[in-house]
Design a protein around this motif. Structure first.
Motif, PDB file in Angstrom:
ATOM      1  N   GLU A   1       0.747  -1.090  -0.120  1.00 24.33           N
ATOM      2  CA  GLU A   1       0.311   0.220   0.503  1.00 24.33           C
ATOM      3  C   GLU A   1       0.757   1.459   0.253  1.00 24.33           C
ATOM      4  O   GLU A   1       0.765   2.146  -0.782  1.00 24.33           O
ATOM      5  CB  GLU A   1      -0.841  -0.371   1.286  1.00 24.33           C
ATOM      6  N   ASN A   2       1.868   1.071   1.109  1.00 25.04           N
ATOM      7  CA  ASN A   2       3.060   2.467   1.554  1.00 25.04           C
ATOM      8  C   ASN A   2       3.470   2.213  -0.537  1.00 25.04           C
ATOM      9  O   ASN A   2       3.415   3.515  -0.354  1.00 25.04           O
ATOM     10  CB  ASN A   2       3.745   2.397   2.108  1.00 25.04           C
ATOM     11  N   ALA A   3       4.338   1.200  -1.184  1.00 26.79           N
ATOM     12  CA  ALA A   3       4.916   1.152  -2.333  1.00 26.79           C
ATOM     13  C   ALA A   3       3.505   1.910  -4.043  1.00 26.79           C
ATOM     14  O   ALA A   3       4.413   2.516  -4.284  1.00 26.79           O
ATOM     15  CB  ALA A   3       5.501   0.617  -2.623  1.00 26.79           C
ATOM     16  N   ALA A   4       2.159   1.489  -3.705  1.00 25.22           N
ATOM     17  CA  ALA A   4       1.543   1.612  -5.127  1.00 25.22           C
ATOM     18  C   ALA A   4       0.265   2.748  -4.663  1.00 25.22           C
ATOM     19  O   ALA A   4       0.152   3.295  -5.793  1.00 25.22           O
ATOM     20  CB  ALA A   4       1.650   0.449  -4.731  1.00 25.22           C
ATOM     21  N   ASP A   5      -0.229   2.603  -3.248  1.00 26.81           N
ATOM     22  CA  ASP A   5      -1.623   3.599  -3.618  1.00 26.81           C
ATOM     23  C   ASP A   5      -1.032   4.794  -3.371  1.00 26.81           C
ATOM     24  O   ASP A   5      -1.027   5.987  -2.403  1.00 26.81           O
ATOM     25  CB  ASP A   5      -2.634   3.202  -1.915  1.00 26.81           C
ATOM     26  N   SER A   6      -1.491   5.584  -4.615  1.00 30.34           N
ATOM     27  CA  SER A   6      -0.465   6.885  -4.386  1.00 30.34           C
ATOM     28  C   SER A   6      -1.618   8.303  -4.362  1.00 30.34           C
ATOM     29  O   SER A   6      -1.284   8.854  -3.539  1.00 30.34           O
ATOM     30  CB  SER A   6       0.190   6.943  -6.076  1.00 30.34           C
ATOM     31  N   ASN A   7      -3.119   8.172  -4.546  1.00 30.65           N
ATOM     32  CA  ASN A   7      -3.705   8.436  -3.759  1.00 30.65           C
ATOM     33  C   ASN A   7      -4.414   8.659  -2.265  1.00 30.65           C
ATOM     34  O   ASN A   7      -5.305   8.899  -2.297  1.00 30.65           O
ATOM     35  CB  ASN A   7      -5.147   8.635  -4.507  1.00 30.65           C
ATOM     36  N   LYS A   8      -3.524   6.867  -1.513  1.00 31.74           N
ATOM     37  CA  LYS A   8      -4.207   6.903  -0.468  1.00 31.74           C
ATOM     38  C   LYS A   8      -5.722   6.681   0.199  1.00 31.74           C
ATOM     39  O   LYS A   8      -5.834   7.262   0.893  1.00 31.74           O
ATOM     40  CB  LYS A   8      -3.454   8.380   0.239  1.00 31.74           C
ATOM     41  N   ASP A   9      -6.479   6.134  -1.456  1.00 32.16           N
ATOM     42  CA  ASP A   9      -7.044   5.561  -0.727  1.00 32.16           C
ATOM     43  C   ASP A   9      -7.563   4.050  -0.182  1.00 32.16           C
ATOM     44  O   ASP A   9      -9.030   4.180   0.110  1.00 32.16           O
ATOM     45  CB  ASP A   9      -8.428   6.481  -1.101  1.00 32.16           C
ATOM     46  N   GLY A  10      -6.653   3.658   0.024  1.00 32.93           N
ATOM     47  CA  GLY A  10      -6.980   2.069   0.675  1.00 32.93           C
ATOM     48  C   GLY A  10      -6.962   1.296  -0.395  1.00 32.93           C
ATOM     49  O   GLY A  10      -6.870   0.016   0.052  1.00 32.93           O
ATOM     50  N   GLN A  11      -6.517   1.357  -1.896  1.00 33.18           N
ATOM     51  CA  GLN A  11      -6.774   0.508  -2.428  1.00 33.18           C
ATOM     52  C   GLN A  11      -5.892   0.877  -3.577  1.00 33.18           C
ATOM     53  O   GLN A  11      -5.398   1.740  -4.109  1.00 33.18           O
ATOM     54  CB  GLN A  11      -8.025   0.945  -3.286  1.00 33.18           C
ATOM     55  N   ILE A  12      -5.574  -0.314  -4.810  1.00 33.20           N
ATOM     56  CA  ILE A  12      -5.024   0.178  -5.208  1.00 33.20           C
ATOM     57  C   ILE A  12      -5.261  -0.987  -6.996  1.00 33.20           C
ATOM     58  O   ILE A  12      -5.552  -1.682  -7.047  1.00 33.20           O
ATOM     59  CB  ILE A  12      -3.017  -0.935  -5.515  1.00 33.20           C
ATOM     60  N   SER A  13      -5.099   0.789  -7.768  1.00 38.45           N
ATOM     61  CA  SER A  13      -6.060  -0.100  -9.152  1.00 38.45           C
ATOM     62  C   SER A  13      -5.306  -0.686 -10.016  1.00 38.45           C
ATOM     63  O   SER A  13      -4.003   0.222  -9.242  1.00 38.45           O
ATOM     64  CB  SER A  13      -6.378   2.166  -9.287  1.00 38.45           C
ATOM     65  N   ILE A  14      -5.648  -0.494 -10.524  1.00 39.82           N
ATOM     66  CA  ILE A  14      -4.557  -1.341 -11.730  1.00 39.82           C
ATOM     67  C   ILE A  14      -3.482  -0.094 -12.393  1.00 39.82           C
ATOM     68  O   ILE A  14      -2.445  -0.308 -12.699  1.00 39.82           O
ATOM     69  CB  ILE A  14      -5.160  -1.475 -12.924  1.00 39.82           C
ATOM     70  N   GLU A  15      -3.845   0.939 -12.597  1.00 42.91           N
ATOM     71  CA  GLU A  15      -2.750   2.279 -12.727  1.00 42.91           C
ATOM     72  C   GLU A  15      -1.812   2.223 -11.689  1.00 42.91           C
ATOM     73  O   GLU A  15      -0.626   2.371 -12.550  1.00 42.91           O
ATOM     74  CB  GLU A  15      -3.553   3.628 -13.017  1.00 42.91           C
ATOM     75  N   GLU A  16      -2.024   2.509 -10.390  1.00 36.62           N
ATOM     76  CA  GLU A  16      -0.874   2.518  -9.429  1.00 36.62           C
ATOM     77  C   GLU A  16       0.141   1.722  -9.488  1.00 36.62           C
ATOM     78  O   GLU A  16       0.502   1.356  -9.233  1.00 36.62           O
ATOM     79  CB  GLU A  16      -2.331   2.893  -8.064  1.00 36.62           C
ATOM     80  N   TRP A  17      -0.817   0.021  -9.627  1.00 36.10           N
ATOM     81  CA  TRP A  17      -0.118  -0.362  -9.588  1.00 36.10           C
ATOM     82  C   TRP A  17       1.308  -0.828 -10.649  1.00 36.10           C
ATOM     83  O   TRP A  17       2.059  -1.422 -11.057  1.00 36.10           O
ATOM     84  CB  TRP A  17      -0.595  -2.107 -10.046  1.00 36.10           C
ATOM     85  N   LEU A  18       0.456  -0.762 -11.872  1.00 35.49           N
ATOM     86  CA  LEU A  18       1.565  -0.449 -13.084  1.00 35.49           C
ATOM     87  C   LEU A  18       2.192   0.393 -13.072  1.00 35.49           C
ATOM     88  O   LEU A  18       3.830   0.747 -13.720  1.00 35.49           O
ATOM     89  CB  LEU A  18       0.720  -0.318 -14.638  1.00 35.49           C
ATOM     90  N   THR A  19       2.199   1.720 -12.945  1.00 31.39           N
ATOM     91  CA  THR A  19       3.106   2.609 -11.801  1.00 31.39           C
ATOM     92  C   THR A  19       4.154   2.585 -10.788  1.00 31.39           C
ATOM     93  O   THR A  19       5.437   2.965 -11.532  1.00 31.39           O
ATOM     94  CB  THR A  19       2.130   4.109 -11.584  1.00 31.39           C
ATOM     95  N   MET A  20       3.826   1.399 -10.417  1.00 30.97           N
ATOM     96  CA  MET A  20       4.874   1.697  -8.859  1.00 30.97           C
ATOM     97  C   MET A  20       5.599   0.392 -10.125  1.00 30.97           C
ATOM     98  O   MET A  20       6.844   0.395  -9.739  1.00 30.97           O
ATOM     99  CB  MET A  20       3.735   0.321  -8.045  1.00 30.97           C
ATOM    100  N   TRP A  21       5.568  -0.308 -10.580  1.00 32.78           N
ATOM    101  CA  TRP A  21       6.372  -1.200 -11.724  1.00 32.78           C
ATOM    102  C   TRP A  21       7.286  -0.877 -13.047  1.00 32.78           C
ATOM    103  O   TRP A  21       8.240  -0.751 -12.467  1.00 32.78           O
ATOM    104  CB  TRP A  21       5.539  -1.942 -12.172  1.00 32.78           C
ATOM    105  N   GLU A  22       7.046   0.679 -13.300  1.00 30.91           N
ATOM    106  CA  GLU A  22       7.562   1.754 -14.379  1.00 30.91           C
ATOM    107  C   GLU A  22       8.805   2.129 -13.195  1.00 30.91           C
ATOM    108  O   GLU A  22       9.272   2.263 -12.939  1.00 30.91           O
ATOM    109  CB  GLU A  22       6.031   2.710 -14.081  1.00 30.91           C
ATOM    110  N   LYS A  23       8.514   1.978 -11.741  1.00 30.92           N
ATOM    111  CA  LYS A  23       9.291   3.184 -10.946  1.00 30.92           C
ATOM    112  C   LYS A  23      10.324   1.831 -10.469  1.00 30.92           C
ATOM    113  O   LYS A  23      11.052   2.087 -10.819  1.00 30.92           O
ATOM    114  CB  LYS A  23       8.637   3.244  -9.655  1.00 30.92           C
ATOM    115  N   PHE A  24       9.453   0.811 -10.549  1.00 28.95           N
ATOM    116  CA  PHE A  24      10.344  -0.105 -10.550  1.00 28.95           C
ATOM    117  C   PHE A  24      11.855  -0.486 -11.082  1.00 28.95           C
ATOM    118  O   PHE A  24      12.947  -1.195 -10.967  1.00 28.95           O
ATOM    119  CB  PHE A  24       9.604  -2.051 -10.182  1.00 28.95           C
TER     120      PHE A  24
END
Length: 183
Positions: free
Chosen positions: A66-89
């Protein structure tokens, strides 16, 4: 930018192992479902030590994810947030996120049901079946991933794990660590 091949792998992971309630996003309840499914697989009750240990580990993984991927801090990780996290990785794949390291160890220990320090095909496929994958697919994936060996060690598992998240070649054995031979 991540390649289409890696994107496909990350989305497989999202849908098969993380969005366990099929809501279209990852949240704490997905981890609660995973805990219950794992406990059912292993025959653990909520007051068993192994249940509590699994719950603690998965909640720590959730918090880190959640800390790594939930960029809008809504307690959910969307597909877009998931893929953005992988972009950072992808910018520095030699430095995995904390949750990846925790999840790697958790999955190895979960699959090593006999606690003998190695995972065999039966252990591997049983866990993947718990996540909804076909046993036959997982057995085929294990055979390909191990190149016919009967088992894999923790060290080998770590190498295969890293390969899954970084490989661009569909034929690399690490691409089968999550039990699917259908990329």
């Amino acid at each position: 930018m991540i390649s289409e091949f890696r994107k496909m792998k990350y989305l497989f992971l999202f849908h098969s192992f993380f969005d366990t309630n099929s809501s279209g996003s990852i949240d704490k309840s997905d981890f609660e479902v995973a805990i219950k499914n794992i406990a059912k697989l292993r025959g653990w009750k909520p007051d068993d030590d192994k249940y509590k240990e699994t719950e603690s580990k998965l909640m720590k993984i959730w918090s880190s994810l959640e800390n790594a991927a939930d960029s809008n801090k809504d307690g959910q990780i969307s597909i877009e947030e998931w893929l953005t996290m992988w972009e950072k990785f992808a910018e520095n794949p030699s430095a995995p996120f904390e949750w990846q390291t925790l999840y790697c160890k958790f999955i190895f220990e979960l699959e090593d049901a006999s606690s003998d320090g190695v995972i065999d095909s039966e252990e591997f496929s049983t866990v993947h079946e718990c996540f909804g994958l076909l046993k036959e697919d997982s057995e085929a994936a294990f055979k390909f991933m191990t190149r016919g060996k009967q088992s894999i060690t923790w060290e080998e598992f770590q190498e295969l794990w890293t390969q899954y998240f970084t490989s661009e070649s569909p034929m690399d054995p690490g691409n089968f660590i999550f039990g699917a031979a259908t990329y």
